[in-house]
Structure formats: C-alpha cells, structure tokens
Design an enzyme around this catalytic site. Structure first.
Site, PDB file in Angstrom:
ATOM      1  N   LYS A  38      15.167   7.357   7.611  1.00 15.57           N
ATOM      2  CA  LYS A  38      13.569   6.910   7.537  1.00 15.57           C
ATOM      3  C   LYS A  38      13.525   5.529   7.056  1.00 15.57           C
ATOM      4  O   LYS A  38      14.230   4.938   6.610  1.00 15.57           O
ATOM      5  CB  LYS A  38      13.042   8.101   6.321  1.00 15.57           C
ATOM      6  CG  LYS A  38      13.687   7.996   5.245  1.00 15.57           C
ATOM      7  CD  LYS A  38      13.018   9.036   4.074  1.00 15.57           C
ATOM      8  CE  LYS A  38      13.769   8.966   2.766  1.00 15.57           C
ATOM      9  NZ  LYS A  38      13.472   9.795   1.729  1.00 15.57           N
ATOM     10  N   ARG A 136       6.876  17.841  -5.720  1.00 16.97           N
ATOM     11  CA  ARG A 136       6.248  17.028  -4.513  1.00 16.97           C
ATOM     12  C   ARG A 136       5.967  17.805  -3.343  1.00 16.97           C
ATOM     13  O   ARG A 136       4.678  17.972  -3.118  1.00 16.97           O
ATOM     14  CB  ARG A 136       7.465  16.162  -4.285  1.00 16.97           C
ATOM     15  CG  ARG A 136       6.782  14.995  -3.518  1.00 16.97           C
ATOM     16  CD  ARG A 136       7.842  13.681  -3.545  1.00 16.97           C
ATOM     17  NE  ARG A 136       8.949  14.302  -2.486  1.00 16.97           N
ATOM     18  CZ  ARG A 136       9.935  13.264  -1.995  1.00 16.97           C
ATOM     19  NH1 ARG A 136       9.844  11.815  -2.511  1.00 16.97           N
ATOM     20  NH2 ARG A 136      11.030  13.536  -1.269  1.00 16.97           N
ATOM     21  N   TYR A 264       0.970 -21.597  -6.116  1.00 23.01           N
ATOM     22  CA  TYR A 264      -0.514 -21.080  -6.267  1.00 23.01           C
ATOM     23  C   TYR A 264      -0.598 -20.860  -7.901  1.00 23.01           C
ATOM     24  O   TYR A 264       0.311 -20.386  -8.400  1.00 23.01           O
ATOM     25  CB  TYR A 264      -0.787 -19.902  -5.501  1.00 23.01           C
ATOM     26  CG  TYR A 264      -0.888 -20.068  -3.974  1.00 23.01           C
ATOM     27  CD1 TYR A 264      -1.769 -21.176  -3.391  1.00 23.01           C
ATOM     28  CD2 TYR A 264       0.102 -19.275  -3.266  1.00 23.01           C
ATOM     29  CE1 TYR A 264      -1.846 -21.196  -2.177  1.00 23.01           C
ATOM     30  CE2 TYR A 264      -0.350 -19.510  -1.813  1.00 23.01           C
ATOM     31  CZ  TYR A 264      -1.088 -20.459  -1.508  1.00 23.01           C
ATOM     32  OH  TYR A 264      -1.273 -20.620  -0.055  1.00 23.01           O
ATOM     33  N   MET A 313       2.715 -16.007   0.568  1.00 24.61           N
ATOM     34  CA  MET A 313       2.963 -15.076   1.363  1.00 24.61           C
ATOM     35  C   MET A 313       4.252 -15.340   2.282  1.00 24.61           C
ATOM     36  O   MET A 313       4.955 -14.505   2.870  1.00 24.61           O
ATOM     37  CB  MET A 313       1.507 -14.959   2.370  1.00 24.61           C
ATOM     38  CG  MET A 313       1.770 -13.863   3.512  1.00 24.61           C
ATOM     39  SD  MET A 313       0.313 -13.929   4.472  1.00 24.61           S
ATOM     40  CE  MET A 313      -1.312 -13.837   3.408  1.00 24.61           C
TER      41      MET A 313
HETATM   42  C1  LIG Z   1      14.987  10.146   1.289  1.00 26.49           C
HETATM   43  C2  LIG Z   1      15.475  11.387   1.029  1.00 26.49           C
HETATM   44  C3  LIG Z   1      16.751  11.779   0.993  1.00 26.49           C
HETATM   45  C4  LIG Z   1      17.989  10.659   0.927  1.00 26.49           C
HETATM   46  O1  LIG Z   1      18.069  10.332  -0.378  1.00 26.49           O
HETATM   47  P1  LIG Z   1      19.056   9.162  -0.959  1.00 26.49           P
HETATM   48  O2  LIG Z   1      18.876   9.122  -2.364  1.00 26.49           O
HETATM   49  O3  LIG Z   1      18.556   7.826   0.012  1.00 26.49           O
HETATM   50  O4  LIG Z   1      20.121   9.746  -0.353  1.00 26.49           O
HETATM   51  C5  LIG Z   1      17.213  13.228   0.926  1.00 26.49           C
HETATM   52  N1  LIG Z   1      16.267  14.280   0.932  1.00 26.49           N
HETATM   53  C6  LIG Z   1      15.062  13.981   0.812  1.00 26.49           C
HETATM   54  C7  LIG Z   1      14.095  15.237   0.834  1.00 26.49           C
HETATM   55  C8  LIG Z   1      14.507  12.544   0.960  1.00 26.49           C
HETATM   56  O5  LIG Z   1      13.165  12.407   1.169  1.00 26.49           O
END
Ligand SMILES: *Cc1c(COP(=O)(O)O)cnc(C)c1O
Length: 375
Positions: A38, A136, A264, A313
C-alpha cells in the site's frame, strides 16, 4: 553508484529480496506471505516492488485502497490482491479488476453481496475482517453467527480468509494485550473455519508480529515495513537492509556572520560565524516542517549536518560549519548507515511516516546491491 545530480530516492531491489527471504525464513512450512504494498509500497514504487516480489514467490498482495490495486493489475500483477479498506463507491472497480475486498462491517458486506448477486457471481473471494482490540475496522466476535449464515446463503461469494490486525506487536510492554488479541482471534478463526463450507485461511500478523509472536502465523502473514528494511527494533533492523536511500546535493554554500538569520520567519539566527548548505529538498518532497530546528540531520561528506530553521517547500538549509563541502556534493538524507528510523526518531516520528511521505516529485532510481558497487 554514480554520484547523484539531483534529489533521488534510490531503491535497492537486492535489499528487498534479502528482506523478503529473511522474513520468509521465520515462517512455518506452508505459511503464505502477503506482501503489503500500500501507499506506493511504503513510499517507494508499488509496481516495481510488487512485480519483483511476485517473481520471488509472494503468494498474495495487499493494498489499502482500490485504486492502488487497480494500478497493480495494470502493471501486470496476477496474484491475488486484497484491498484492506474498500469503500462502497469502488466496489465495481474491485470486481472489474479481480481484487478481493476485506469486508469489515454489515453495511459494506451487504453492498458487496448485493452487487455480487446482481452480477451472477459464484464463489467470488472475499475476506472478513474482525476487530480484536485495535478498534479501527472489523466485525466483532458475536457477528460470527450472522456471518456464517450469510456465507451459507450466498453462493455468490466465498470467504477466502478471516483476519484481524494487532495494535502493538512492536511493544514488549503490551505483550499481555497482544496475547489477549491473539486469543480472541484464535476463537474467531476457529469458529469460522470449522463451520464454513469451503476451506478458509486465517491471518493476523504484521512484520513485528512475525518477529515477536511466531506462534500466531496461521495460514498467512502480512508484512509491509519489514520488506522495506525496518523491523521496529534495533536488533531486527540489523538483520534487514533498507530498500530506500534518499539522496540530494548541495545547491549552494553560504557563509554567515554572527547575527544573520536563515530562511523563512528568520527561524534561525547565528550567534557566530557559521556555514550553511542549501539542499533542493523540502516539505513538498516529504521532509516535513517538523524536521526543522535541528530535529532532522543529514550526512554531508560523512558528517552529520542538522537542518537549520524552517524547512521550505522546495528547499532546506543545513549547518555544515567545519564540514568540507561545495556546490554539487552528494548528501545522504537517509539510507543504510543513517536509517530512516533514526532520521524519523529525531522528530519523534516513525520510519513508516517518513518513508510513505516521500512525494512523487522525487525521482526513483533502481539498483541491485550496495550503494558503492557498480550496478
Ligand atoms: C499496513 C498493514 C499491515 C502491514 O504492517 P507492517 O507493520 O508494515 O508489517 C498489515 N495489516 C494491515 C491490516 C495493515 O493495515
């Protein structure tokens, strides 16, 4: 590697392979590996990383959102891809690209079942996510009755797996809580897998889970950060290799008199003669303002140079007083020897945030093997 001439994120595919094999070596025989790619494969390059891992034998992929999965399909990833957080708006895209949703609520499950029914699907693979304490996303344990009934009554779908996510696998102080989560998941997956009509996988562990709770591997594990070289602990990090190295160059050197300010809001004022270097790297590239005021440090010709004042930036300034350097010299922002975890820690954050924040403006370069070896 030739010296860089602009800001680049170098990605070491040999390190990726090393990390994959290292994590894989921790798994019991027959346990599948779901590679979490992801967020552009944690800020690197999802297509490139996924194709490489596919060639190495990763059985499953996971993305957070549907369009990330679509991009992988378009790049030629043929293995199953689970979408961790599908949204109702994108359910059609999911099935159009043979993606597999992780369904977490009655609302999203009903929407998916309705669509799958209307399309006349048979045995479309879905995953059911349970909440065991992260609070979550996920069904709760008492939903199993209803979910089993759903599975029996809906030939359009097949439950390919049940999963949950642990809240604190990297934290030894939370061991008791984690064991409780594992216990809860154990009961849920037992109830589900025993009663479902077709074989169903179960998976729970993320990277730190693989390292710290090997007893809970079930049929698959999900690893993200470990693939990119970080194990959430100094000992583990030693056994992995950072995939991403962020480099830039010195754009200009300034010699300051006492009392001169930099950047800045005049956020830094020198109290004596100092030398600064300006780097073509800013918050739009992913080095957030939090790294200003010395909280972030880069390596200039082997020596630590703290960021001075506010990060702009497109640029930032570092203090190179006493460090020999000139326009065009290479600068290491993070990578092997000066890790993203260490860089992030200076600002009270974590490698995940730093890595995933490196923006698409930064050019990606690929190489095999250590930085100083010829490609
Ligand atoms: C992002 C995620 C992972 C991966 O976790 P890592 O700590 O990066 O290995 C696994 N399961 C879910 C549900 C996630 O959202």
């Amino acid at each position: 590697m030739p010296k860089v001439k602009e800001t680049v994120l170098q990605l070491d595919l040999t390190a990726l392979e090393h990390n994959y094999r290292h994590l894989r070596s921790k798994l019991d025989h027959g346990v599948k590996f779901m590679a979490v790619v992801k967020a552009f494969a944690y800020g690197s390059d999802a297509q490139k990383v996924a194709l490489h891992l596919q060639s190495l034998g990763a059985e499953y992929f996971a993305v957070a959102y549907t369009k990330e999965g679509v991009a992988l399909r378009e790049a030629g990833v043929t293995r199953p891809i689970m979408v961790l957080h599908p949204q109702e708006l994108h359910l059609e895209d999911i099935v159009d690209h043979c993606l597999e949703p992780s369904l977490y609520s009655h609302h999203i499950l009903s929407a998916f079942l309705k669509m799958a029914g209307e399309k006349g699907f048979k045995d479309y693979p879905i995953h059911l996510k349970f909440n065991t304490g992260l609070n979550r996303l996920g069904f709760c344990e008492r939903d199993t009755v209803h979910l089993l009934e759903m599975a029996r009554q809906n030939p359009a779908v097949r439950v390919a797996s049940v999963l949950s996510h642990l809240a604190a696998t990297e934290d030894p102080a939370e061991r008791e809580f984690t064991l409780q989560q594992i216990h809860r998941f154990h009961n849920i997956q037992k109830r589900m897998t025993e009663a479902l009509p077709a074989p169903c996988m179960a998976h729970l562990l993320n990277t730190s889970g693989i390292l710290n709770y090997p007893q809970a591997q079930y049929s698959m594990v999900r690893s993200g950060i470990g693939l990119y070289g970080y194990g959430n602990g100094a000992d583990e990090d030693l056994q992995m290799r950072p995939v991403a190295t962020l480099k830039t160059i010195v754009a200009q050197v300034h010699h300051l008199e006492a009392g001169e300010s930099v950047g800045y809001n005049r956020a830094y004022t020198s109290s004596e003669k100092r030398t600064t270097a300006t780097l073509p790297l800013g918050h739009a590239d992913g080095i957030a303002r939090i790294y200003g005021h010395g909280r972030g440090q880069v390596m200039v010709n082997g020596q630590k140079a703290p960021i001075v004042g506010n990060v702009c930036m497109d640029m930032l300034m570092v203090d190179v007083t006493g460090i020999p350097c000139k326009e065009g010299d290479e600068v290491l922002v993070f990578g092997p020897g000066h890790t993203a975890a260490a860089f992030a820690e200076g600002a009270g954050t974590i490698s995940y945030e730093l890595l995933t924040g490196i923006s698409q403006r930064v050019a990606r370069q690929y190489h095999y093997g250590p930085q100083d070896a010829d490609p």
